[in-house]
Design a protein around this motif. Structure first.
Motif, PDB file in Angstrom:
ATOM      1  N   CYS A  48       0.838  -1.211   0.000  1.00  0.00           N
ATOM      2  CA  CYS A  48       0.000   0.000   0.000  1.00  0.00           C
ATOM      3  C   CYS A  48       0.868   1.254   0.000  1.00  0.00           C
ATOM      4  O   CYS A  48       0.580   2.221  -0.729  1.00  0.00           O
ATOM      5  N   PHE A  49       1.927   1.260   0.816  1.00  0.00           N
ATOM      6  CA  PHE A  49       2.836   2.407   0.847  1.00  0.00           C
ATOM      7  C   PHE A  49       3.512   2.601  -0.515  1.00  0.00           C
ATOM      8  O   PHE A  49       3.592   3.713  -1.037  1.00  0.00           O
ATOM      9  N   ILE A  50       4.003   1.506  -1.079  1.00  0.00           N
ATOM     10  CA  ILE A  50       4.716   1.595  -2.356  1.00  0.00           C
ATOM     11  C   ILE A  50       3.781   2.064  -3.462  1.00  0.00           C
ATOM     12  O   ILE A  50       4.152   2.898  -4.306  1.00  0.00           O
ATOM     13  N   ARG A  51       2.561   1.563  -3.469  1.00  0.00           N
ATOM     14  CA  ARG A  51       1.604   1.926  -4.516  1.00  0.00           C
ATOM     15  C   ARG A  51       1.255   3.417  -4.480  1.00  0.00           C
ATOM     16  O   ARG A  51       0.908   4.013  -5.500  1.00  0.00           O
ATOM     17  N   ARG A  52       1.396   4.043  -3.330  1.00  0.00           N
ATOM     18  CA  ARG A  52       1.098   5.471  -3.216  1.00  0.00           C
ATOM     19  C   ARG A  52       2.005   6.315  -4.097  1.00  0.00           C
ATOM     20  O   ARG A  52       1.592   7.373  -4.600  1.00  0.00           O
ATOM     21  N   ILE A  53       3.247   5.885  -4.285  1.00  0.00           N
ATOM     22  CA  ILE A  53       4.199   6.700  -5.043  1.00  0.00           C
ATOM     23  C   ILE A  53       4.660   6.041  -6.343  1.00  0.00           C
ATOM     24  O   ILE A  53       5.268   6.698  -7.185  1.00  0.00           O
ATOM     25  N   HIS A  54       4.395   4.752  -6.502  1.00  0.00           N
ATOM     26  CA  HIS A  54       4.767   4.053  -7.739  1.00  0.00           C
ATOM     27  C   HIS A  54       3.509   3.403  -8.309  1.00  0.00           C
ATOM     28  O   HIS A  54       3.297   2.194  -8.213  1.00  0.00           O
ATOM     29  N   ASP A  55       2.698   4.230  -8.927  1.00  0.00           N
ATOM     30  CA  ASP A  55       1.390   3.773  -9.390  1.00  0.00           C
ATOM     31  C   ASP A  55       1.475   2.752 -10.519  1.00  0.00           C
ATOM     32  O   ASP A  55       0.601   1.904 -10.672  1.00  0.00           O
ATOM     33  N   ASP A  56       2.538   2.838 -11.337  1.00  0.00           N
ATOM     34  CA  ASP A  56       2.614   1.994 -12.522  1.00  0.00           C
ATOM     35  C   ASP A  56       3.633   0.871 -12.412  1.00  0.00           C
ATOM     36  O   ASP A  56       3.887   0.156 -13.387  1.00  0.00           O
ATOM     37  N   LYS A  57       4.243   0.699 -11.233  1.00  0.00           N
ATOM     38  CA  LYS A  57       5.283  -0.325 -11.081  1.00  0.00           C
ATOM     39  C   LYS A  57       4.673  -1.685 -10.721  1.00  0.00           C
ATOM     40  O   LYS A  57       3.623  -1.775 -10.086  1.00  0.00           O
ATOM     41  N   ARG A  58       5.374  -2.730 -11.099  1.00  0.00           N
ATOM     42  CA  ARG A  58       4.967  -4.073 -10.693  1.00  0.00           C
ATOM     43  C   ARG A  58       5.324  -4.293  -9.228  1.00  0.00           C
ATOM     44  O   ARG A  58       6.420  -3.949  -8.786  1.00  0.00           O
ATOM     45  N   ILE A  59       4.389  -4.843  -8.483  1.00  0.00           N
ATOM     46  CA  ILE A  59       4.630  -5.181  -7.085  1.00  0.00           C
ATOM     47  C   ILE A  59       4.344  -6.672  -6.892  1.00  0.00           C
ATOM     48  O   ILE A  59       3.287  -7.162  -7.297  1.00  0.00           O
ATOM     49  N   MET A  60       5.282  -7.373  -6.270  1.00  0.00           N
ATOM     50  CA  MET A  60       5.106  -8.796  -5.959  1.00  0.00           C
ATOM     51  C   MET A  60       5.159  -8.966  -4.442  1.00  0.00           C
ATOM     52  O   MET A  60       6.176  -8.632  -3.827  1.00  0.00           O
ATOM     53  N   VAL A  61       4.078  -9.439  -3.859  1.00  0.00           N
ATOM     54  CA  VAL A  61       4.049  -9.655  -2.410  1.00  0.00           C
ATOM     55  C   VAL A  61       4.229 -11.143  -2.124  1.00  0.00           C
ATOM     56  O   VAL A  61       3.523 -11.987  -2.666  1.00  0.00           O
ATOM     57  N   ASN A  62       5.207 -11.467  -1.295  1.00  0.00           N
ATOM     58  CA  ASN A  62       5.416 -12.855  -0.885  1.00  0.00           C
ATOM     59  C   ASN A  62       4.405 -13.238   0.184  1.00  0.00           C
ATOM     60  O   ASN A  62       4.008 -12.403   1.001  1.00  0.00           O
ATOM     61  N   GLN A  63       4.009 -14.517   0.181  1.00  0.00           N
ATOM     62  CA  GLN A  63       3.108 -15.015   1.206  1.00  0.00           C
ATOM     63  C   GLN A  63       3.629 -16.337   1.752  1.00  0.00           C
ATOM     64  O   GLN A  63       3.748 -17.321   1.029  1.00  0.00           O
TER      65      GLN A  63
END
Length: 227
Positions: A48-63
């Protein structure tokens, strides 16, 4: 084919928005889930924090699968989908607090997500310490991509569908040499990166995930090694 560069960002670092802005040159980010089994902010919160400033970047969350059941797995995936983030399933290290749940295998969890959360992209871990037969069997799963562990040489990936592979690249710096030694996995010095990246591009690897445990500030300086 263009190779992408991703940064592994510890959840505790993701809230430092000034630091995250300095990583603009990366194509995306991977967020580990309680690395080494130590308590840490949830990857979805970090996303959520990263998406606030990098709207178009790929994000991969580990689970981590050691800690959850099916309900929690699907709920996390629904949250990831809302953030336009991918999921990466990992068994995870033994928890330092509490007991393991640990009955969901990666392939089983993958099938659950593919059936219940339409549109989510899911990755699996692929360790090069296993034999070629196991690796090829793993790649016949329905995973959308694979994070490759313990890669020592690009030639190890020849004959595989490299368009789905994202090798972890553990980077040793002057600051984190002791941490890297404790991890005891294949790693690369700064002087070796350009040659490594060139070899991976030649065989069509999708991207690389740069991990600098114990020296996250080095992620900024690594940008100069990108082609």
């Amino acid at each position: 084919m263009t190779m992408h560069y991703y940064a592994e960002v510890h959840p505790r670092v993701s809230g430092n928005l000034a630091f995250m802005r300095k990583l603009e040159a990366y194509d995306g980010f991977n967020i580990p889930d309680s690395p080494l089994g130590e308590p840490a902010p949830l990857p979805l919160v970090a996303a959520c924090f990263i998406r606030r400033i990098h709207d178009d970047k790929r994000i991969m969350v580990n689970q981590r699968l050691l800690d959850i059941n099916e309900l929690h797995l699907v709920s996390i995936a629904q949250g990831a989908l809302m953030l336009n983030a991918d999921m990466v399933l990992t068994r995870g290290d033994r928890p330092m607090i509490g007991k393991e749940v640990g009955y969901l295998a990666s392939e089983e969890a993958l099938m659950i997500l593919k059936e219940r959360v339409k549109g989510i992209k899911v990755g699996l871990m692929l360790s090069m310490r296993y034999g070629r037969g196991f690796i090829e069997e793993r790649m016949r799963s329905r995973a959308d991509f694979y994070l490759v562990l313990r890669l020592s040489n690009p030639l190890e990936l020849r004959g595989l569908d490299t368009s789905k592979l994202i090798p972890y690249v553990l980077v040793e710096t002057g600051k984190n040499a002791k941490v890297i030694k404790r991890i005891n996995q294949p790693h690369f010095k700064l002087s070796e990166l350009e040659g490594l990246f060139s070899g991976l591009r030649e065989i069509g690897v999708e991207g690389v995930l740069l991990s600098v445990p114990g020296d996250h500030e080095a992620l900024i300086s690594l940008i100069r090694h990108f082609a």
